[in-house]
Motif scaffolding. Structure first.
Motif, short mmCIF file in Angstrom:
data_model
loop_
_atom_site.label_atom_id
_atom_site.label_comp_id
_atom_site.label_asym_id
_atom_site.label_seq_id
_atom_site.Cartn_x
_atom_site.Cartn_y
_atom_site.Cartn_z
N ARG A 88 0.83 -1.22 0.00
CA ARG A 88 0.00 0.00 0.00
C ARG A 88 0.86 1.26 0.00
NH1 ARG A 88 -2.46 3.22 3.94
NH2 ARG A 88 -1.89 1.82 5.66
N MET A 89 1.97 1.23 0.71
CA MET A 89 2.82 2.41 0.78
C MET A 89 3.55 2.66 -0.55
SD MET A 89 2.63 4.06 3.64
CE MET A 89 0.88 3.70 3.75
N VAL A 90 4.02 1.56 -1.18
CA VAL A 90 4.84 1.70 -2.39
C VAL A 90 3.98 1.73 -3.65
CG1 VAL A 90 6.67 0.65 -3.78
CG2 VAL A 90 6.81 0.60 -1.28
N ARG A 91 3.00 0.80 -3.76
CA ARG A 91 2.20 0.68 -4.99
C ARG A 91 0.85 1.38 -4.88
NH1 ARG A 91 1.65 -5.46 -6.65
NH2 ARG A 91 0.53 -5.49 -4.66
N ARG A 92 0.50 1.83 -3.69
CA ARG A 92 -0.78 2.51 -3.44
C ARG A 92 -1.97 1.58 -3.65
NH1 ARG A 92 2.38 5.18 -1.19
NH2 ARG A 92 2.80 7.39 -1.44
N GLN A 93 -1.78 0.28 -3.43
CA GLN A 93 -2.87 -0.68 -3.52
C GLN A 93 -2.54 -1.88 -2.64
OE1 GLN A 93 -2.58 -1.34 -7.82
NE2 GLN A 93 -1.98 -3.46 -7.45
N PRO A 94 -3.54 -2.65 -2.23
CA PRO A 94 -3.28 -3.77 -1.33
C PRO A 94 -2.55 -4.93 -2.01
CG PRO A 94 -5.60 -3.71 -1.95
CD PRO A 94 -4.98 -2.46 -2.50
N TRP A 95 -1.99 -5.79 -1.17
CA TRP A 95 -1.46 -7.07 -1.63
C TRP A 95 -2.65 -8.00 -1.82
CZ3 TRP A 95 3.13 -8.89 -3.27
CH2 TRP A 95 3.36 -10.27 -3.25
N VAL A 96 -2.82 -8.54 -3.02
CA VAL A 96 -3.99 -9.34 -3.35
C VAL A 96 -3.63 -10.82 -3.27
CG1 VAL A 96 -5.74 -9.86 -5.08
CG2 VAL A 96 -4.91 -7.51 -4.81
N ARG A 97 -4.25 -11.51 -2.31
CA ARG A 97 -4.00 -12.93 -2.11
C ARG A 97 -5.27 -13.70 -2.46
NH1 ARG A 97 -2.47 -12.68 2.80
NH2 ARG A 97 -0.22 -12.68 2.41
N LEU A 98 -5.20 -14.56 -3.46
CA LEU A 98 -6.36 -15.30 -3.93
C LEU A 98 -6.35 -16.70 -3.34
CD1 LEU A 98 -7.76 -15.32 -7.54
CD2 LEU A 98 -7.55 -17.45 -6.25
N LYS A 99 -7.42 -17.02 -2.61
CA LYS A 99 -7.54 -18.34 -1.97
C LYS A 99 -8.55 -19.18 -2.74
CE LYS A 99 -9.92 -21.16 1.04
NZ LYS A 99 -11.35 -21.56 1.04
N ALA A 100 -8.22 -20.47 -2.94
CA ALA A 100 -9.15 -21.39 -3.57
C ALA A 100 -8.92 -22.79 -3.04
CB ALA A 100 -9.00 -21.37 -5.09
N GLY A 101 -10.02 -23.50 -2.77
CA GLY A 101 -9.96 -24.90 -2.41
C GLY A 101 -10.42 -25.72 -3.60
N MET A 102 -9.65 -26.73 -4.00
CA MET A 102 -9.95 -27.40 -5.26
C MET A 102 -9.52 -28.86 -5.23
SD MET A 102 -6.91 -25.76 -7.59
CE MET A 102 -7.37 -24.10 -7.11
N SER A 103 -9.98 -29.59 -6.21
CA SER A 103 -9.56 -30.97 -6.40
C SER A 103 -8.19 -31.00 -7.06
CB SER A 103 -10.58 -31.71 -7.27
OG SER A 103 -10.60 -31.14 -8.57
N LEU A 104 -7.63 -32.19 -7.18
CA LEU A 104 -6.32 -32.34 -7.79
C LEU A 104 -6.32 -31.89 -9.24
CD1 LEU A 104 -3.56 -33.40 -6.84
CD2 LEU A 104 -4.18 -35.64 -7.78
N ASP A 105 -7.48 -31.95 -9.92
CA ASP A 105 -7.56 -31.50 -11.31
C ASP A 105 -8.14 -30.09 -11.43
OD1 ASP A 105 -9.98 -32.52 -10.42
OD2 ASP A 105 -10.58 -33.31 -12.36
N GLY A 106 -8.08 -29.31 -10.34
CA GLY A 106 -8.38 -27.88 -10.42
C GLY A 106 -9.85 -27.51 -10.36
#
Length: 310
Positions: A88-106
């Motif tokens: 946020r300080m350097v890029r002026r935006q949050p760090w975006v962390r994408l969470k997903a729970g999935m099977s072995l084939d996505g």
């Protein structure tokens, strides 16, 4: 705390994960508190990227006659610990962390929408810990309409519920949605203005922000900048394949947090169905940072190449 316990800290060494601030924020300047306490030496992990500080805290300590040194190894650890703040300080935006729970084939759900539960209870509990760490949780209107989720932190202790951010181009969020049962701030980003719907949603406690693109969708890059202005450091994405894929293809995801269950689901809904690539060279490149077992599943953390170097 040391003073309250009867300890004299004059001349002591203080170890800090971030440069003591030199400005008045929610609290007073930390460097002034250290000087007032009579600390003899400060070992800092890393300089504060906030333009209001940016070395001024260390300079004020030295001007007061205090010894100051830096621990470079701890600096990398501190940056990892505070990656959202640095973003946020350097890029002026949050760090975006994408969470997903999935099977072995996505797959994240069967073709009929059934998804509870692909991953184990251990994986789901760990996911709630990551929710609790974030400033806000992001989802799309498809998830709201399809699952009517609470999208809050449950079953673990947390001092506060993270904010909820919804990408809802046409303001279709139901007024009866369960998400409104959780005491927290709700931000809804839309593309098509609707005064009556906006008024009704705001009566339910939501804040509606109109950020359209020319093609009638929510301007996602502008949304991230707006969230940065609202002091969101870490944005935790829990959405469907369409929004996940759109964010990934637009290069707006910084890190993936993937829980992989030892199951094969075949023809099903994918975690990144919103991506539509025509050339392999356009596929996002990720770098594994940590892979570990979690119950019967695997948890994979991977950073999108180039996003950590800012």
């Amino acid at each position: 705390d040391a003073a309250a316990r009867g300890s004299d800290v004059r001349g002591a060494t203080a170890y800090v994960t971030l440069e003591p601030c030199s400005h008045q924020g929610r609290t007073g300047p930390c460097c002034d508190a250290l000087i007032h306490a009579g600390i003899g030496k400060v070992v800092g992990a890393i300089a504060d990227p906030n333009p209001c500080v940016a070395g001024q805290g260390f300079d004020r300590l030295r001007a007061a006659g205090m010894a100051v040194s830096m621990d470079e190894q701890a600096g990398q650890q501190s940056r990892d610990l505070n990656i959202g703040f640095f973003s946020r300080m350097v890029r002026r935006q949050p760090w975006v962390r994408l969470k997903a729970g999935m099977s072995l084939d996505g797959a994240t759900a069967l073709s009929n929408g059934q998804s509870q539960w692909i991953t184990s209870e251990a994986a789901r509990t760990d996911g709630h810990r990551w929710r609790a760490q974030a400033c806000a949780i992001l989802t799309g209107i498809g998830t709201i309409l399809g699952d009517d989720p609470l999208l809050n932190v449950r079953n673990i202790d947390t001092p506060r519920q993270p904010k909820l951010v919804i990408v809802d181009s046409h303001l279709r969020t139901p007024l009866t949605a369960r998400l409104f049962d959780v005491p927290r701030k709700v931000l809804i980003y839309c593309a098509t203005p609707d005064a009556s719907r906006q008024a009704a949603l705001e009566a339910r406690g939501a804040t509606v922000i109109h950020l359209p693109t020319t093609n009638g969708q929510v301007d996602l890059p502008a949304m991230l900048k707006d969230l940065g202005q609202r002091e969101i450091n870490e944005l935790h994405v829990e959405a469907g394949g369409k929004l996940n894929g759109t964010l990934m293809q637009a290069n707006l995801v910084d890190e993936c947090l993937l829980y992989i269950a030892p199951r094969i689901l075949g023809a099903a809904q994918g975690a990144f169905d919103g991506m539509a690539l025509t050339d392999l060279k356009d596929a996002p490149q990720l770098e594994f940072t940590k892979i570990e077992p979690l119950g019967q599943d695997l948890r994979i953390r991977a950073t999108v190449a180039g996003h950590y170097e800012f």
